[in-house]
Design a protein around this motif. Structure first.
Motif, PDB file in Angstrom:
ATOM      1  N   LYS A   1       0.883  -1.173   0.000  1.00  0.00           N
ATOM      2  CA  LYS A   1       0.000   0.000   0.000  1.00  0.00           C
ATOM      3  C   LYS A   1       0.913   1.213   0.000  1.00  0.00           C
ATOM      4  O   LYS A   1       1.750   1.348   0.912  1.00  0.00           O
ATOM      5  CB  LYS A   1      -0.877  -0.015   1.256  1.00  0.00           C
ATOM      6  N   ASP A   2       0.816   2.001  -1.031  1.00  0.00           N
ATOM      7  CA  ASP A   2       1.767   3.115  -1.238  1.00  0.00           C
ATOM      8  C   ASP A   2       3.176   2.573  -1.099  1.00  0.00           C
ATOM      9  O   ASP A   2       3.550   1.652  -1.795  1.00  0.00           O
ATOM     10  CB  ASP A   2       1.464   4.262  -0.268  1.00  0.00           C
ATOM     11  N   ASP A   3       3.945   3.108  -0.109  1.00  0.00           N
ATOM     12  CA  ASP A   3       5.325   2.614  -0.038  1.00  0.00           C
ATOM     13  C   ASP A   3       5.524   1.578   1.076  1.00  0.00           C
ATOM     14  O   ASP A   3       6.649   1.327   1.496  1.00  0.00           O
ATOM     15  CB  ASP A   3       6.327   3.771   0.072  1.00  0.00           C
ATOM     16  N   ASP A   4       4.439   0.947   1.498  1.00  0.00           N
ATOM     17  CA  ASP A   4       4.581  -0.098   2.525  1.00  0.00           C
ATOM     18  C   ASP A   4       4.390  -1.497   1.955  1.00  0.00           C
ATOM     19  O   ASP A   4       3.584  -1.696   1.044  1.00  0.00           O
ATOM     20  CB  ASP A   4       3.553   0.108   3.642  1.00  0.00           C
ATOM     21  N   ILE A   5       5.121  -2.444   2.553  1.00  0.00           N
ATOM     22  CA  ILE A   5       4.877  -3.860   2.301  1.00  0.00           C
ATOM     23  C   ILE A   5       4.104  -4.366   3.514  1.00  0.00           C
ATOM     24  O   ILE A   5       4.533  -4.141   4.661  1.00  0.00           O
ATOM     25  CB  ILE A   5       6.204  -4.637   2.152  1.00  0.00           C
TER      26      ILE A   5
END
Ligand code: GCB
Length: 608
Positions: A310-314
């Motif tokens: 999600k966006d820049d998260d894993i």
């Protein structure tokens, strides 16, 4: 000539029809098997004399191949007859195992070696079917059973099997296998790699016995939108028309449900449970399960978890995770040479754990099944990689088909392993229209085979708007991947370690960033100041500076530095330092840790 997308589409459709390969039996781990490991007779055949006649025509294409075709495994029938080979008088070699590290004379050998194994085998039931299963053989493999060709497999790191039911005898069977590891330009990988081209039957060989109709394949995973739901399918092989009940039991979840197959022998699976304990890093929970059809029973251990971005998260089970990783080659830390045993896997993954890792990048090709089975048990996340490495023949349709087949076999084997979260399409491939199309088609294939995992590739970085002190990822394939991964070697190929202090990063993609490689070489035990190349101190300094630099990347969500252990490479011949080894390991090939190991260990421990 550039290939058009339509051309690739036609080619993808054609693969299903044209591939010589028989569909893979998954979960060879838990089937009824008979090992063919151990001593095999072998003949080294650099001129492929056992394959071609003196006109260079393949024996197998002739009406009467004659006794000199090695696959006939012949003997002279009288004292006058001319037969110019004899497997049984030849030397033996161990399977599984590469030939390079077993026989000194074959250390640098690249070419054909013939293998022969004779055996008796009695089926437990006359109606049963038998397959010969190869966990891997590098690189091109022609398989003959009792004098009949079963097929050719291309690719050095994935399993394949052939049915032998109708050729099998109770006694005196002979399996002849021609393994050719010559590197070829249009191959996958191509001529140029930075690892040793170990040849041979490198992993286990076995017979698998099944009922006439049996469970060939299945896929179980959590629904991406609803983690209380288990989705997937189960597929029978054999006389599949008509309705077949298949029962699935997962006792710990109180699941005991029967599914009915359709005309093709497939049943889709949907199950719900409130009780699922998700597979996680702290608690890598695996459930025992059992499929039973009328004639077959197959067990497995499977973990359930979700992986997404999600966006820049894993997100692992919906929670952000930072991938504390390390890259690994498949070499045995115990014997040297290609790794293939459960002990090899345990040693490598235990070192990774000791380093503080929760993630491993299994570079640059599919590693053996022990690695992912153990990673499942140990709670380690895994990146799996197709051997599309550096500059391969992007415009060649056969090369694409080859890469697609290898990726398909990899996903077939490992799609039920909770530890595996990333399918990587390629490593350090130069951007071009045909390469972008090639990789995009591969990514589409991977997503169609497995929509539950993340797609990535180890990309390359470049200067941002021409400024060498600012780095960015400028690559059309970056739009396709879920995780933006790239290799960078500031401090080794690109200046000295302190150069990292002057570099900043502009990442324009709204995606998690994973540094798939960084590192530098050090000869274990060589000491000096931090400016002296090849010393442990230089490598230590490089890690310190690189980690500082990378911390400034706001989207940084993980890394897999290059590499856990020194590995053999024919590109690395500097005397007294390399002597045939790439020295970027944090551990020497003798198992001794270098100083940089502890820098990374401290960094990972500090991120808890
Ligand atoms: C890379 C490659 C890796 C090499 C490494 C090196 O970028 O991906 O296969 O071994 O650099 O040591 O140069």
């Amino acid at each position: 000539m550039k290939l058009k997308p339509l051309f690739f589409l036609v080619m993808i459709l054609f693969i299903g029809v044209g591939a010589a390969q028989e569909p893979l039996l998954i979960n060879a781990y838990h089937r009824t098997t008979h090992s063919l490991n151990g001593n095999w007779k072998y003949i080294v055949d650099p001129y492929e004399n056992g394959f071609y006649n003196y006109r260079l025509e393949a024996f197998e294409d002739q009406k009467d191949p004659g006794k000199n075709a090695f696959f006939t495994n012949s003997k002279p029938s009288n004292k006058s007859e001319l037969v110019e080979y004899d497997f049984d008088l030849s030397d033996s070699i161990l399977v599984p195992g590469d030939w390079n590290t077993q026989k000194e004379k074959l250390f640098y050998y690249e070419g054909t070696v013939w293998y022969k194994k004779s055996f008796d085998y009695r089926k437990t039931d006359a109606t049963n079917r038998v397959f010969v299963y190869f966990e891997a053989s590098n690189y091109q493999t022609d398989v003959y059973f009792n004098g009949t060709k079963l097929g050719r497999h291309v690719g050095g790191f994935t399993p394949f099997n052939y049915e032998v039911t109708h050729l099998l005898k109770d006694q005196d069977n002979f399996l002849v296998v021609k393994v050719d590891n010559k590197r070829i330009k249009e191959g996958v990988p191509t001529l140029n790699t930075d690892w040793w081209n170990y040849g041979g039957l490198t992993r286990d060989v076995k017979l698998i016995e099944t009922g006439a109709t049996f469970i060939k394949d299945y896929f179980l995973h959590l629904a991406t939108e609803n983690p209380k739901e288990i989705n997937g399918f189960v597929q029978l092989d054999g006389a599949v028309s008509g309705e077949h009940p298949i029962r699935l039991r997962i006792p710990e979840l109180s699941i005991d449900t029967t599914f009915i197959t359709n005309k093709t022998g497939k049943a889709n699976i949907t199950l719900t449970s409130d009780k699922i304990v998700y597979w996680s890093l702290k608690d890598p929970k695996l459930y025992q399960l059992r499929f039973s059809s009328r004639e077959d029973t197959l067990t497995d251990q499977i973990g359930f978890r979700t992986i997404s971005t999600k966006d820049d998260d894993i997100l692992l089970n919906g929670e952000p995770v930072f991938l504390k990783g390390i890259s690994i080659h498949e070499e045995s830390p115990i014997r040297g040479g290609r790794g293939n045993s459960v002990e090899d896997a345990r040693q490598l993954l235990s070192w990774a754990k000791e380093l503080g890792c929760n993630f491993v990048r299994l570079a640059h090709y599919p590693h053996n099944e022990h690695m992912v089975r153990l990673a499942d048990e140990m709670g380690i996340l895994v990146w799996k990689e197709n051997p599309v490495y550096w500059t391969i023949s992007w415009d060649n349709p056969d090369t694409y088909q080859n890469a697609a087949n290898q990726l398909t076999e990899l996903i077939a084997r490992d799609k039920n392993r909770a530890s595996v979260i990333i399918w990587s399409m390629a490593n350090e491939t130069p951007t071009s229209e045909s390469r972008n199309l090639f990789l995009s088609n591969l990514a589409e294939l991977a997503r169609s085979l497995d929509p539950t995992r993340l797609i990535s590739a180890a990309l390359e970085q470049s200067a941002y708007q021409g400024d060498p002190n600012v780095r960015t990822i400028h690559d059309d394939f970056a739009e396709v991947v879920d995780v933006l991964s790239f290799n960078q070697y500031i401090g080794w190929y690109d200046g000295l370690p302190e150069k990292a202090q002057n570099i900043s990063w502009v990442i324009e993609q709204n995606k998690p960033v994973l540094i798939s490689e960084f590192g530098g070489g050090a000869k274990q035990g060589l000491h000096g100041d931090k400016y002296t190349r090849w010393t442990e101190e230089y490598q230590e300094y490089l890690y310190q500076e690189t980690l500082k630099m990378l911390s400034s990347i706001k989207q940084l969500r993980g890394m897999s530095p290059w590499i856990l252990v020194d590995f053999r490479s024919p590109r690395r011949m500097l005397p007294e330092i390399q002597d045939g080894w790439n020295r970027k390991g944090l551990i020497s090939e003798e198992g001794k840790k270098k100083k940089a190991f502890f820098v990374l260990q401290d960094y990972y421990n500090s991120k808890d």
